[in-house]
Design an enzyme around this catalytic site. Structure first.
Site, PDB file in Angstrom:
ATOM      1  N   HIS A 147       0.844  -1.201   0.000  1.00  0.00           N
ATOM      2  CA  HIS A 147       0.000   0.000   0.000  1.00  0.00           C
ATOM      3  C   HIS A 147       0.874   1.244   0.000  1.00  0.00           C
ATOM      4  O   HIS A 147       2.086   1.173   0.097  1.00  0.00           O
ATOM      5  CB  HIS A 147      -0.982   0.010   1.175  1.00  0.00           C
ATOM      6  N   LYS A 162      -6.811   8.378  -1.822  1.00  0.00           N
ATOM      7  CA  LYS A 162      -6.179   8.221  -0.511  1.00  0.00           C
ATOM      8  C   LYS A 162      -5.433   6.883  -0.441  1.00  0.00           C
ATOM      9  O   LYS A 162      -5.979   5.837  -0.785  1.00  0.00           O
ATOM     10  CB  LYS A 162      -7.260   8.292   0.569  1.00  0.00           C
ATOM     11  N   HIS A 201      11.839  -6.234   1.371  1.00  0.00           N
ATOM     12  CA  HIS A 201      10.966  -5.190   1.917  1.00  0.00           C
ATOM     13  C   HIS A 201      11.508  -4.620   3.236  1.00  0.00           C
ATOM     14  O   HIS A 201      11.548  -3.401   3.425  1.00  0.00           O
ATOM     15  CB  HIS A 201       9.557  -5.771   2.111  1.00  0.00           C
ATOM     16  N   GLY A 261       2.227  -6.013  13.581  1.00  0.00           N
ATOM     17  CA  GLY A 261       1.520  -5.082  12.701  1.00  0.00           C
ATOM     18  C   GLY A 261       0.187  -5.659  12.240  1.00  0.00           C
ATOM     19  O   GLY A 261      -0.832  -4.966  12.234  1.00  0.00           O
ATOM     20  N   ASP A 300     -14.066 -11.614  18.806  1.00  0.00           N
ATOM     21  CA  ASP A 300     -15.510 -11.516  19.100  1.00  0.00           C
ATOM     22  C   ASP A 300     -15.815 -11.773  20.568  1.00  0.00           C
ATOM     23  O   ASP A 300     -16.771 -11.231  21.121  1.00  0.00           O
ATOM     24  CB  ASP A 300     -16.301 -12.515  18.250  1.00  0.00           C
ATOM     25  N   GLY A 309       5.371   0.289   9.508  1.00  0.00           N
ATOM     26  CA  GLY A 309       4.108   0.955   9.836  1.00  0.00           C
ATOM     27  C   GLY A 309       3.861   1.077  11.322  1.00  0.00           C
ATOM     28  O   GLY A 309       3.320   2.086  11.792  1.00  0.00           O
ATOM     29  N   ALA A 368       1.474  16.237   8.349  1.00  0.00           N
ATOM     30  CA  ALA A 368       1.648  17.617   7.916  1.00  0.00           C
ATOM     31  C   ALA A 368       2.569  18.283   8.926  1.00  0.00           C
ATOM     32  O   ALA A 368       2.355  18.198  10.128  1.00  0.00           O
ATOM     33  CB  ALA A 368       0.306  18.325   7.897  1.00  0.00           C
ATOM     34  N   ARG A 379       0.787  15.111  20.910  1.00  0.00           N
ATOM     35  CA  ARG A 379       1.775  14.653  19.919  1.00  0.00           C
ATOM     36  C   ARG A 379       2.416  15.896  19.313  1.00  0.00           C
ATOM     37  O   ARG A 379       1.890  16.508  18.414  1.00  0.00           O
ATOM     38  CB  ARG A 379       1.047  13.818  18.850  1.00  0.00           C
ATOM     39  N   SER A 420      -3.406  18.108   9.309  1.00  0.00           N
ATOM     40  CA  SER A 420      -3.080  18.075   7.883  1.00  0.00           C
ATOM     41  C   SER A 420      -4.122  18.828   7.054  1.00  0.00           C
ATOM     42  O   SER A 420      -5.296  18.902   7.403  1.00  0.00           O
ATOM     43  CB  SER A 420      -2.952  16.639   7.400  1.00  0.00           C
TER      44      SER A 420
HETATM   45 FE   LIG Z   1       6.104  -2.493   5.230  1.00  0.00          FE
END
Ligand SMILES: [Fe+2]
Length: 544
Positions: free
Chosen positions: A11, A36, A124, A177, A233, A286, A390, A468, A500
């Site tokens: 992504h 997006k 990666h 992740g 659940d 990520g 941003a 933050r 942003s």
């Molecule tokens: Fe990655």
């Protein structure tokens, strides 16, 4: 050496270009395509390339595709394994390897003149690692904290003299992740996108499932970890988008967040020992966008310094792959690696749109005046940021002293009301107001707001007393710094709300035309387009 970096597989497709030891440009495809995240995070979208971002990077570098010495592609199909063998339930996963193998030909079609032989596959997580370890000047330990790569979900390593020594990698299906992505999906948000909403939600809950999660998610003492199957659940009922959020949802988010922090601390301590005395830790992947976890690693971990790649998600692997092939440290000095326009070009856009505008003596003072009167400012300056934050180039700014600012900003952006908005602060005043990691120019850590300041800047103080923070340094960001100085002169507050510059569901504004479109459709009082000011005629509401 001229290297084009490409991220395409999972992504946030993106491109970056390094020329003769300088990062000339880096940008996400979404800023060009206006979709997006660039594409859906599914295997059958794995062929989609960052064609527009790549073409722009080359143009910015003054190169044609045939001039490149290498194209670094942040995925190595040679490392892929069968999904079932990796314990993943995804019948289409093989498409990623299939498309990646053909990427050299796809790229040569997208960039006519490119020799497919120039394309090099970079694993990666080596690309993520390089985006962090080669972005600081010193040797460092590195942790890649990701959903997944070809067959692994994490990497611990050490960079010495520009060379990566891999110390450990955790194979799938165990993935911190993916665990967080599963939770994100269960709570009715978009996975590989909305994980930061779960982090914000966690502050509202009690970690009452922590005991169970400590049994199911564990560091193995050898640099890796195990994640057992979790019956979501049974803990909180699945939520669909738009459905009401319950206490159980918040408690579940709090529990997973806490357990994530604990395991990441274990991994950081293991990496410190294994890396043998390196005092800097660099982070990417990520999960390294989890600024609450980052702050704990910095505060409680063994490293003297923790540096996080601002484009820690997959978009940063375009830069990382290019850095890995380029093979030397190129210290990261700014995230402003995207598109920019000259003052003449900005003025031409204003004339074309036929909006009344002025060129005040100081756009910083003009904007500070509007902010002090509790107006909202669309702040468009210089080149756009690489990465999801941003940082004062494509920002929406507001007064931090009004309790209603958060509601107003979240309304402009169509965001959930539980999500905090963040402050930027003049670096010189940071220690008076906040505690925690300093400097923090890229908003990758949370900080505690000193108790005597919480009521003075309620808009940016989250329910748990944190914020933050982005520290603004005059030598790096002179215009934003003078805006903060002027705002402090007018209000006594050296802090401004910074979020942003986009509206609901859209990528950040990139071009001046998009800035004008946002100004025309959102309740914004001033558009500060480079040195130019476009005011909306109105009266301001008072600070409550
Ligand atoms: Fe990655």
């Amino acid at each position: 050496m001229r290297v084009l970096g490409i991220n395409a597989i999972f992504h946030d497709p993106s491109a970056a270009v390094i020329v003769d030891g300088r990062v000339v440009a880096a940008a996400e495809e979404e800023r060009f395509s206006r979709r997006k995240h660039g594409k859906r995070p599914v295997p059958f979208a794995a062929w989609e390339l960052p064609e527009l971002a790549a073409a722009w990077c080359l143009e910015q570098a003054g190169l044609r595709p045939g001039d490149l010495d290498a194209v670094a592609y942040s995925f190595d199909p040679g490392l892929c394994r069968d999904a079932a063998e990796m314990g993943l339930d995804d019948p289409w996963d093989h498409l990623r390897a299939d498309y990646a193998r053909r990427a050299p030909q796809f790229l040569a079609t997208a960039l006519p003149g490119l020799d497919p032989e120039q394309v090099r596959f970079v694993p990666h997580h080596v690309a993520h690692a390089a985006s962090a370890g080669l972005s600081v000047p010193e040797d460092s330990a590195v942790l890649v904290l990701d959903g997944r790569g070809e067959r692994a979900s994490h990497l611990a390593g050490a960079y010495r003299g520009g060379r990566l020594d891999v110390l450990c990698g955790q194979e799938l299906p165990h993935s911190l992740g993916l665990l967080y992505e599963d939770l994100t999906r269960h709570l009715g948000f978009l996975h590989s996108s909305d994980e930061y909403k779960v982090m914000a939600l966690a502050s509202y809950g009690q970690p009452r499932f922590l005991g169970l999660l400590r049994e199911l998610v564990r560091a193995d003492g050898d640099g890796g970890f195990t994640v057992e199957r979790i019956d979501w659940d049974a803990l909180a009922k699945p939520r669909t988008a738009g459905e009401e959020m319950t206490e159980a949802h918040a408690d579940l988010a709090a529990s997973v967040q806490k357990r994530l922090e604990e395991v990441l601390l274990d991994l950081a301590r293991w990496t410190y020992r294994a890396a043998g005395g390196l005092s800097t830790l660099t982070l990417a992947g990520g999960t390294a966008l989890n600024c609450v976890a980052n702050a704990r690693i910095a505060a409680e971990g063994p490293f003297e310094r923790v540096w996080v790649q601002p484009a820690a998600g997959d978009s940063g692997t375009a830069l990382g792959a290019a850095l890995a092939v380029n093979g030397e440290h190129l210290p990261f000095t700014t995230a402003a690696l995207g598109r920019g326009w000259s003052d003449d070009e900005l003025e031409a856009e204003l004339r074309r749109a036929a909006v009344p505008y002025t060129r005040p003596a100081s756009i910083a003072a003009e904007a500070a005046g509007v902010l002090a009167r509790n107006g909202i400012v669309a702040w468009y300056q210089g080149r756009s940021e690489y990465g999801p934050r941003a940082l004062g180039h494509r920002s929406l700014l507001a007064h931090p002293g009004d309790r209603d600012t958060q509601t107003r900003m979240n309304d402009v952006k169509g965001r959930e009301q539980f999500r905090p908005i963040a402050p930027m602060v003049r670096a010189e005043r940071f220690h008076d107001i906040f505690e925690g990691v300093y400097p923090s120019p890229y908003m990758l850590f949370v900080h505690r707001v000193r108790p005597d300041w919480r009521d003075r800047i309620p808009a940016v103080t989250h329910v748990d007393g944190t914020a933050r923070v982005q520290t603004v340094h005059a030598e790096d960001e002179p215009v934003v710094s003078s805006l903060l100085t002027e705002f402090e002169r007018l209000t006594g507050l050296p802090v401004v709300v910074n979020t942003s510059l986009n509206t609901a569901g859209r990528p950040m504004v990139d071009t001046p035309r998009e800035a004008l479109e946002l100004f025309g459709s959102a309740p914004v009082d001033l558009l500060a387009l480079g040195p130019f000011a476009v005011h909306r005629a109105q009266t301001y509401r008072s600070v409550e």
